[in-house]
Design a protein around this motif. Structure first.
Motif, mmCIF file in Angstrom:
data_model
loop_
_atom_site.group_PDB
_atom_site.id
_atom_site.type_symbol
_atom_site.label_atom_id
_atom_site.label_comp_id
_atom_site.label_asym_id
_atom_site.label_seq_id
_atom_site.Cartn_x
_atom_site.Cartn_y
_atom_site.Cartn_z
ATOM 1 N N UNK A 72 10.917 49.376 76.546
ATOM 2 C CA UNK A 72 9.813 49.950 75.774
ATOM 3 C C UNK A 72 10.438 50.945 74.813
ATOM 4 N N UNK A 73 10.168 50.760 73.522
ATOM 5 C CA UNK A 73 10.661 51.671 72.489
ATOM 6 C C UNK A 73 9.465 52.470 71.994
ATOM 7 N N UNK A 74 9.567 53.806 72.114
ATOM 8 C CA UNK A 74 8.469 54.693 71.728
ATOM 9 C C UNK A 74 8.923 55.623 70.623
ATOM 10 N N UNK A 75 8.159 55.648 69.534
ATOM 11 C CA UNK A 75 8.421 56.570 68.429
ATOM 12 C C UNK A 75 8.031 57.965 68.906
ATOM 13 N N UNK A 76 8.985 58.872 68.940
ATOM 14 C CA UNK A 76 8.743 60.228 69.466
ATOM 15 C C UNK A 76 7.748 61.010 68.609
ATOM 16 N N UNK A 77 7.658 60.715 67.322
ATOM 17 C CA UNK A 77 6.766 61.457 66.428
ATOM 18 C C UNK A 77 5.318 60.980 66.545
ATOM 19 N N UNK A 78 5.129 59.650 66.600
ATOM 20 C CA UNK A 78 3.771 59.100 66.578
ATOM 21 C C UNK A 78 3.239 58.709 67.949
ATOM 22 N N UNK A 79 4.135 58.487 68.910
ATOM 23 C CA UNK A 79 3.718 58.025 70.230
ATOM 24 C C UNK A 79 3.499 56.519 70.312
ATOM 25 N N UNK A 80 3.616 55.813 69.186
ATOM 26 C CA UNK A 80 3.468 54.361 69.203
ATOM 27 C C UNK A 80 4.640 53.744 69.952
ATOM 28 N N UNK A 81 4.356 52.631 70.663
ATOM 29 C CA UNK A 81 5.433 51.974 71.388
ATOM 30 C C UNK A 81 5.290 50.468 71.317
ATOM 31 N N UNK A 82 6.398 49.788 71.603
ATOM 32 C CA UNK A 82 6.423 48.334 71.644
ATOM 33 C C UNK A 82 7.434 47.912 72.712
ATOM 34 N N UNK A 83 7.147 46.787 73.360
ATOM 35 C CA UNK A 83 8.076 46.228 74.342
ATOM 36 C C UNK A 83 8.829 45.093 73.662
ATOM 37 N N UNK A 84 10.147 45.137 73.764
ATOM 38 C CA UNK A 84 11.002 44.112 73.158
ATOM 39 C C UNK A 84 12.069 43.674 74.150
ATOM 40 N N UNK A 85 12.645 42.506 73.894
ATOM 41 C CA UNK A 85 13.748 42.010 74.709
ATOM 42 C C UNK A 85 15.037 42.167 73.910
ATOM 43 N N UNK A 86 16.083 42.668 74.557
ATOM 44 C CA UNK A 86 17.395 42.811 73.927
ATOM 45 C C UNK A 86 18.050 41.434 73.887
ATOM 46 N N UNK A 87 18.324 40.941 72.667
ATOM 47 C CA UNK A 87 18.967 39.634 72.547
ATOM 48 C C UNK A 87 20.198 39.667 71.639
ATOM 49 N N UNK A 88 20.622 40.892 71.257
ATOM 50 C CA UNK A 88 21.755 41.003 70.346
ATOM 51 C C UNK A 88 22.504 42.298 70.603
ATOM 52 N N UNK A 89 23.673 42.431 70.008
ATOM 53 C CA UNK A 89 24.494 43.638 70.103
ATOM 54 C C UNK A 89 24.388 44.433 68.810
ATOM 55 N N UNK A 90 24.460 45.735 68.934
ATOM 56 C CA UNK A 90 24.358 46.635 67.785
ATOM 57 C C UNK A 90 23.477 47.780 68.200
ATOM 58 N N UNK A 91 23.128 48.655 67.345
ATOM 59 C CA UNK A 91 23.571 48.769 65.958
ATOM 60 C C UNK A 91 25.002 49.306 65.885
ATOM 61 N N UNK A 92 25.652 49.019 64.799
ATOM 62 C CA UNK A 92 27.033 49.448 64.628
ATOM 63 C C UNK A 92 27.148 50.548 63.585
ATOM 64 N N UNK A 93 26.153 51.435 63.599
ATOM 65 C CA UNK A 93 26.137 52.614 62.734
ATOM 66 C C UNK A 93 26.098 53.832 63.652
ATOM 67 N N UNK A 94 27.005 54.752 63.442
ATOM 68 C CA UNK A 94 27.097 55.938 64.297
ATOM 69 C C UNK A 94 25.749 56.663 64.386
#
Length: 131
Positions: A72-94
């Motif tokens: 579950x990914x929740x936006x800390x500012x808005x409280x909106x959330x979504x459930x997703x499945x991890x199917x890839x690697x990344x992000x590759x940005x510090x």
């Protein structure tokens, strides 16, 4: 140093980079940080799981969570959330902890901003092969 020693050292270094994170993660584990989303140019390309990336299907990339993990990914500012499945690697940005598909980012309302402060909570982890 000979080539064998260099490659052996590199292998140890690469394994040390992810200290059994996949083996230890359990439902309830969470982390906070910055989410981004995939560029549209990646639509149709193969992900680390072998699935084809579809910008219209909620999915995510994470550096260490086992492929197939539901979060579950929740936006800390808005409280909106979504459930997703991890199917890839990344992000590759510090500094970024998760990359979302375009549809997941739209659901969170982060398309215009491009980034969001989020909490990522593990809901389920796929069973290990052979168990």
């Amino acid at each position: 140093m000979n080539k064998t020693l260099i490659f052996a050292s590199l292998g140890v270094f690469l394994l040390a980079g992810v200290p059994d994170a996949e083996a230890r993660v359990q439902p309830g584990y969470s982390q906070q940080g910055i989410a981004s989303y995939y560029h549209d140019s990646l639509h149709g390309r193969k992900t680390a799981s072998g699935q084809i990336y579809d910008k219209n299907t909620p999915s995510a990339a994470h550096k260490t969570l086992p492929l197939g993990t539901k979060v579950r990914v929740t936006d800390k500012r808005t409280g909106k959330s979504i459930v997703v499945k991890v199917n890839d690697r990344g992000p590759f940005v510090k500094g970024r902890i998760i990359d979302l598909s375009r549809s997941a980012a739209r659901e969170l309302g982060m398309i215009k901003k491009g980034l969001a402060q989020v909490e990522v909570e593990v809901l389920s982890v796929p069973k290990a092969r052979g168990s």
